[in-house]
Design an enzyme around this catalytic site. Structure first.
Site, PDB file in Angstrom:
ATOM      1  N   CYS A 114       0.742  -1.112  -0.017  1.00 11.97           N
ATOM      2  CA  CYS A 114       0.010  -0.055  -0.056  1.00 11.97           C
ATOM      3  C   CYS A 114       0.903   1.344   0.017  1.00 11.97           C
ATOM      4  CB  CYS A 114      -1.061   0.075   1.379  1.00 11.97           C
ATOM      5  SG  CYS A 114      -1.718   1.382   1.571  1.00 11.97           S
ATOM      6  N   GLU A 115       0.602   2.027  -0.923  1.00 14.05           N
ATOM      7  CA  GLU A 115       1.427   3.335  -1.111  1.00 14.05           C
ATOM      8  C   GLU A 115       1.380   4.256   0.223  1.00 14.05           C
ATOM      9  OE1 GLU A 115      -1.245   6.317  -4.101  1.00 14.05           O
ATOM     10  OE2 GLU A 115       0.396   4.906  -4.811  1.00 14.05           O
ATOM     11  N   HIS A 116       0.013   3.947   0.486  1.00 13.47           N
ATOM     12  CA  HIS A 116      -0.254   5.088   2.145  1.00 13.47           C
ATOM     13  C   HIS A 116       0.549   4.857   3.330  1.00 13.47           C
ATOM     14  CE1 HIS A 116      -4.066   5.508  -0.485  1.00 13.47           C
ATOM     15  NE2 HIS A 116      -3.250   6.417  -0.684  1.00 13.47           N
ATOM     16  N   HIS A 117       0.849   3.458   3.497  1.00 15.32           N
ATOM     17  CA  HIS A 117       1.338   3.101   4.653  1.00 15.32           C
ATOM     18  C   HIS A 117       2.488   1.951   4.668  1.00 15.32           C
ATOM     19  CE1 HIS A 117      -2.759   4.044   6.137  1.00 15.32           C
ATOM     20  NE2 HIS A 117      -2.251   4.586   7.066  1.00 15.32           N
ATOM     21  N   GLN A 155      -5.230  -0.616  -4.534  1.00 15.24           N
ATOM     22  CA  GLN A 155      -5.787  -1.793  -5.422  1.00 15.24           C
ATOM     23  C   GLN A 155      -6.437  -1.111  -6.559  1.00 15.24           C
ATOM     24  OE1 GLN A 155      -7.785  -4.355  -2.843  1.00 15.24           O
ATOM     25  NE2 GLN A 155      -9.268  -5.062  -4.571  1.00 15.24           N
ATOM     26  N   HIS A 183      -6.197  -5.995   2.879  1.00 13.35           N
ATOM     27  CA  HIS A 183      -5.142  -4.856   3.428  1.00 13.35           C
ATOM     28  C   HIS A 183      -4.554  -5.061   4.929  1.00 13.35           C
ATOM     29  CE1 HIS A 183      -5.788  -2.512  -0.653  1.00 13.35           C
ATOM     30  NE2 HIS A 183      -6.653  -3.582  -0.674  1.00 13.35           N
ATOM     31  N   CYS A 185      -3.007  -2.869   6.360  1.00 14.65           N
ATOM     32  CA  CYS A 185      -3.063  -1.279   6.791  1.00 14.65           C
ATOM     33  C   CYS A 185      -4.593  -1.165   7.441  1.00 14.65           C
ATOM     34  CB  CYS A 185      -2.877  -0.359   5.807  1.00 14.65           C
ATOM     35  SG  CYS A 185      -3.971  -0.136   4.387  1.00 14.65           S
TER      36      CYS A 185
END
Length: 226
Positions: A114-117, A155, A183, A185
């Site tokens: 995941c690019e956020h976390h 995703q 996910h 996260c």
């Protein structure tokens, strides 16, 4: 030679239609060989900084080789930045005996980040396309999925990239992509809801325009007793 990873969300061309992706996102590797990036030593120092930030003693025995191992793991987890999706799909076969229905490969397992976390999400991709005279090797659809998955992702974007690459390179009558994933996260941190699944889909051509073909695709993906 050192290389710089290009932005994963480049600006779309001015003439791009709504919902279309910039071909630069899926027609070539996502690195540029003409600009430098941090060295391996600098990357390992960054890992040491993060270890110190969480309160660890970076000099204790168990952590002495951790920066090296983390950077080596990154080389593996993010190798998709250095691979070219178009090259995977370029070799096709014409011996199809006039086959004119769609080809479906389901249950392609993948793991992405995941690019956020920067935490893993993992699951299965189901891919179908309706070829025009020529088909691609079945393993290439799995390889294509892995190339995009081994980059920082959402995703939704992963789903769109896989569909767009097949559509652009193979020029089929239609493409259908369904991805289901968990996910970490969401399951490990935050709301901590283990077992929650996220579904995303993308349809082009005949799958987008014909609800009956969408339903047939979804029925085959679900299959009996699923």
């Amino acid at each position: 030679m050192d290389a710089l990873i290009k932005p994963i969300r480049p600006n779309k061309p001015a003439d791009a239609k709504p919902g279309e992706l910039d071909p630069s996102e899926f027609m070539a590797a996502a690195v540029r060989a003409d600009q430098p990036r941090p060295s391996r030593a600098e990357a390992e120092d960054a890992v040491k900084t993060l270890l110190a930030y969480i309160g660890e003693n970076t000099h204790r025995e168990g952590l002495l080789d951790t920066p090296r191992r983390v950077v080596e793991a990154y080389d593996e987890l993010y190798q998709g930045y250095h691979q070219c999706p178009a090259e995977v799909l370029n070799r096709t076969f014409g011996e199809t005996a006039g086959y004119d229905d769609f080809v479906l490969v389901r249950d392609i397992e993948f793991t992405s980040q995941c690019e956020h976390h920067m935490m893993p999400f993992y699951g299965k991709a189901h891919i179908a396309y309706t070829p025009v005279e020529r088909v691609v090797g079945l393993s290439k659809l799995a390889r294509l999925t892995d190339i995009f998955a081994r980059r920082l992702q959402t995703q939704e974007h992963l789903t769109a990239q896989v569909a767009a690459a097949i559509d652009e390179v193979l020029k089929p009558r239609g493409v259908a992509v369904l991805i289901e994933a968990e996910h970490t996260c969401m399951s490990v941190r935050g709301v901590a809801k283990h077992g929650a699944s996220t579904f995303t889909s993308r349809f082009t051509g005949m799958f987008r325009d014909n609800p009956a073909e969408q339903q047939r695709f979804l029925s085959l993906v679900r299959g009996p007793n699923r």
